[in-house]
Design an enzyme around this catalytic site. Structure first.
Site, PDB file in Angstrom:
ATOM      1  N   HIS A   1      22.525  20.960  44.284  1.00  0.00           N
ATOM      2  CA  HIS A   1      23.217  21.328  45.527  1.00  0.00           C
ATOM      3  C   HIS A   1      22.516  22.471  46.263  1.00  0.00           C
ATOM      4  O   HIS A   1      22.954  22.850  47.362  1.00  0.00           O
ATOM      5  CB  HIS A   1      24.667  21.740  45.232  1.00  0.00           C
ATOM      6  CG  HIS A   1      25.534  20.632  44.734  1.00  0.00           C
ATOM      7  ND1 HIS A   1      25.651  19.424  45.380  1.00  0.00           N
ATOM      8  CD2 HIS A   1      26.339  20.555  43.625  1.00  0.00           C
ATOM      9  CE1 HIS A   1      26.478  18.641  44.701  1.00  0.00           C
ATOM     10  NE2 HIS A   1      26.910  19.303  43.637  1.00  0.00           N
TER      11      HIS A   1
ATOM     12  N   ASP B   1      24.576  12.233  38.960  1.00  0.00           N
ATOM     13  CA  ASP B   1      25.714  13.146  38.980  1.00  0.00           C
ATOM     14  C   ASP B   1      26.760  12.590  39.944  1.00  0.00           C
ATOM     15  O   ASP B   1      26.414  11.968  40.951  1.00  0.00           O
ATOM     16  CB  ASP B   1      25.251  14.522  39.451  1.00  0.00           C
ATOM     17  CG  ASP B   1      26.320  15.594  39.319  1.00  0.00           C
ATOM     18  OD1 ASP B   1      26.239  16.389  38.378  1.00  0.00           O
ATOM     19  OD2 ASP B   1      27.225  15.637  40.188  1.00  0.00           O
TER      20      ASP B   1
ATOM     21  N   HIS C   1      28.532  13.981  42.054  1.00  0.00           N
ATOM     22  CA  HIS C   1      28.490  14.626  43.369  1.00  0.00           C
ATOM     23  C   HIS C   1      27.121  14.411  44.006  1.00  0.00           C
ATOM     24  O   HIS C   1      26.091  14.488  43.324  1.00  0.00           O
ATOM     25  CB  HIS C   1      28.759  16.127  43.244  1.00  0.00           C
ATOM     26  CG  HIS C   1      30.050  16.450  42.574  1.00  0.00           C
ATOM     27  ND1 HIS C   1      30.121  16.795  41.225  1.00  0.00           N
ATOM     28  CD2 HIS C   1      31.318  16.470  43.040  1.00  0.00           C
ATOM     29  CE1 HIS C   1      31.380  17.015  40.903  1.00  0.00           C
ATOM     30  NE2 HIS C   1      32.134  16.820  41.982  1.00  0.00           N
TER      31      HIS C   1
END
Length: 559
Positions: free
Chosen positions: A144, A181, A183
């Protein structure tokens, strides 16, 4: 297989109740140690090592210098600071983040430069031509993190730093990053969004944090066509992941031919993880890793084993300790099993191409032979994976729009398209009424390896299956034919024909070259009729290239 880990990672303190905490790594290490004790294959094939911190210059290749300095200053202050709603910087955060990035760099050195290639299998066969793997068990995670800011528990983008390091230090020209993942890896996507040297693919729950990762996000400028997002609806399960990998990811990346595969391994898509609504089991990660290993082996085989397509695995998310640790062990088990059981094992070992391979296509074109062999092995893998799938429900229907869009979109870049098996029966089998049979998906795989004329025939069949007479008229009729029949009349007559045909199953399609100045394709197929009957057919299809498209020569094909 190299496992890169250090207890120092546990010093990154995020708060007592924070989901990204030291207990995650403790759970993984404990589960691996337990398997090393009870399983000889783990003892024989896993090697732990401690990482070295990354040099600032390597971090600067991906992150802005001001951002790096900010993290260092906040960490040096010893204070507990949130840099966004859920991302913490504390006393040891900077050092842990540098160590996490360094672990990934150490892994690249192991794979590309310093790997001991003297390993041998039990039968004494050298494994010099077998790809290697590392698993960086690190925190804080990274996918991220943008160039200029962190977020989503992430500080530095570990996998992006690894990819850049490999390109700059080992002349890796093509890297695939597969992010499973739950996300979306918004930071990784952003860093490589304009870069064709890195093909970023993400499977993630959508809509969900961080809100990005729609299937229409496919890259920009030089990177257009090198980002693939596969957003999955809530309650998607293993079946959806198998479809995504076998029908999209593997065929596209085999075409792309990466020289290195990096995996953002998050285990928060597990059904027991409270931060998502995806329904994977621990064993699902074994299958996911099997498919990634297949990709590695296929790309190594295609390169003639001269350049190994190695795999680097980097820990991202996963917040249920049991699900996380069991999932991590499953990917290790898949890597260990593949070392002895790779379906490309014989082909990748040193030595000349076997005669049975040369007879595979009836010719001596090695590249053609390899594509045919890969296609055959991928179909076998798909059947094996689906045969053991416990969730044979129509969950994939929820993601049908996503899969269809991606097949069509990436068809523009890689010569693929949306396939649901169909064939034009047109004027040969229309005497009977059609029946219905569910398509098994084999040609979603096979299509990626077909020539342009073969693909055009399959696209034509897709339009027939969808009763899309307008598309057929616009894309598959020669100009001379379209002048002889109006659009309206063609659509009406074609619709009448198709009303008797509901579904067709393709058994085989082969490009035969040129015949009488036309391209010739042979197709074998089975027709199922509404009245319950079915018939097996073999048909030669003739095509001509016109205005950049392969079009059907109707009068030659159907008379």
């Amino acid at each position: 297989m190299l496992l890169i880990y250090d207890d120092f990672f546990k010093k990154h303190f995020t708060g007592i109740e924070h989901p990204e905490n030291p207990g995650r790594l403790e759970a993984i290490k404990k589960e691996i140690d337990k398997n090393i004790i009870k399983d000889k294959s783990f003892r024989d094939n896993l090697q732990f090592t401690s990482p070295l911190k990354a040099k600032t210059q390597h971090i600067q290749k991906v992150h802005d210098n001001d951002y790096i300095k900010r993290i260092k200053q906040l960490s040096s202050s010893g204070k507990f600071t949130f840099i966004d709603n859920d991302t913490v910087v504390s006393k040891y955060t900077y050092d842990c983040a540098m160590l996490a990035a360094g672990a990934c760099i150490n892994g690249i050195d192991y794979l590309c430069g310093k790997r001991d290639c003297s390993d041998s299998s039990k039968d004494g066969t050298t494994l010099k031509s077998i790809p290697g793997q590392f698993f960086a068990i690190v925190r804080p995670p990274g996918h991220h993190a943008y160039s200029s800011k962190g977020g989503g528990f992430c500080i530095f983008n570990n996998i992006a730093i690894a990819a850049n390091y490999a390109m700059e230090n080992y002349s890796i020209r093509k890297t695939a990053i597969i992010d499973f993942d739950v996300h979306h890896g918004n930071g990784t996507q952003d860093i490589f969004y304009n870069d064709s040297r890195v093909f970023y693919i993400s499977l993630h729950e959508y809509p969900h944090y961080p809100g990005s990762g729609h299937f229409s996000e496919t890259g920009e400028k030089e990177g257009l066509g090198f980002t693939m997002n596969i957003p999955l609806s809530s309650n998607s399960c293993e079946y959806d992941y198998l479809c995504a990998f076998t029908d999209l990811i593997l065929p596209v990346l085999i075409k792309y031919q990466p020289e290195l595969i990096l995996v953002s391994a998050g285990f928060d898509a597990h059904k027991n993880d409270n931060l998502s609504s995806i329904m994977l089991d621990s064993s699902s990660y074994y299958k996911i890793m099997q498919m990634i290993l297949f990709l590695s082996d296929a790309c190594t085989f295609t390169a003639g084993s001269k350049k190994l397509c190695n795999i680097g695995i980097v820990l991202e998310g996963g917040y249920d300790y049991d699900a996380l640790s069991q999932g991590a062990v499953e990917i290790l088990r898949a890597c260990i099993d593949n070392k002895q059981k790779s379906c490309f094992r014989e082909e990748m070992l040193p030595g000349p191409v076997k005669k049975d391979l040369l007879s595979f296509s009836g010719g001596n074109d090695i590249n053609f032979i390899k594509n045919e062999l890969i296609e055959e092995k991928l179909l076998k893998l798909k059947k094996k994976l689906f045969a053991t799938n416990k969730n044979r429900i129509k969950s994939a229907d929820k993601n049908k729009k996503t899969f269809t869009f991606l097949k069509k979109t990436f068809g523009k870049f890689y010569g693929i398209s949306s396939i649901f098996v169909i064939f034009l029966l047109c004027l040969i089998v229309l005497a009977s009424s059609a029946g219905c049979r569910k398509y098994d998906g084999n040609f979603d795989v096979a299509y990626f390896f077909k020539t342009a004329p073969e693909q055009s025939v399959i696209d034509f069949m897709h339009a027939m299956n969808n009763h899309d007479a307008d598309y057929i008229y616009s894309n598959f009729l020669l100009e001379s034919d379209s002048r002889n029949i109006s659009h309206e009349k063609f659509s009406r007559e074609m619709s009448e024909i198709l009303s008797d045909v509901e579904n067709i199953e393709i058994d085989r399609i082969v490009y035969l070259g040129y015949d009488e100045n036309m391209t010739k394709v042979v197709i074998e197929f089975r027709v199922f009729y509404v009245n319950g009957q079915h018939g097996d057919y073999k048909k030669y299809i003739y095509l001509l290239e016109e205005n950049g498209k392969w079009k059907i020569v109707f009068d030659k094909t159907f008379i």
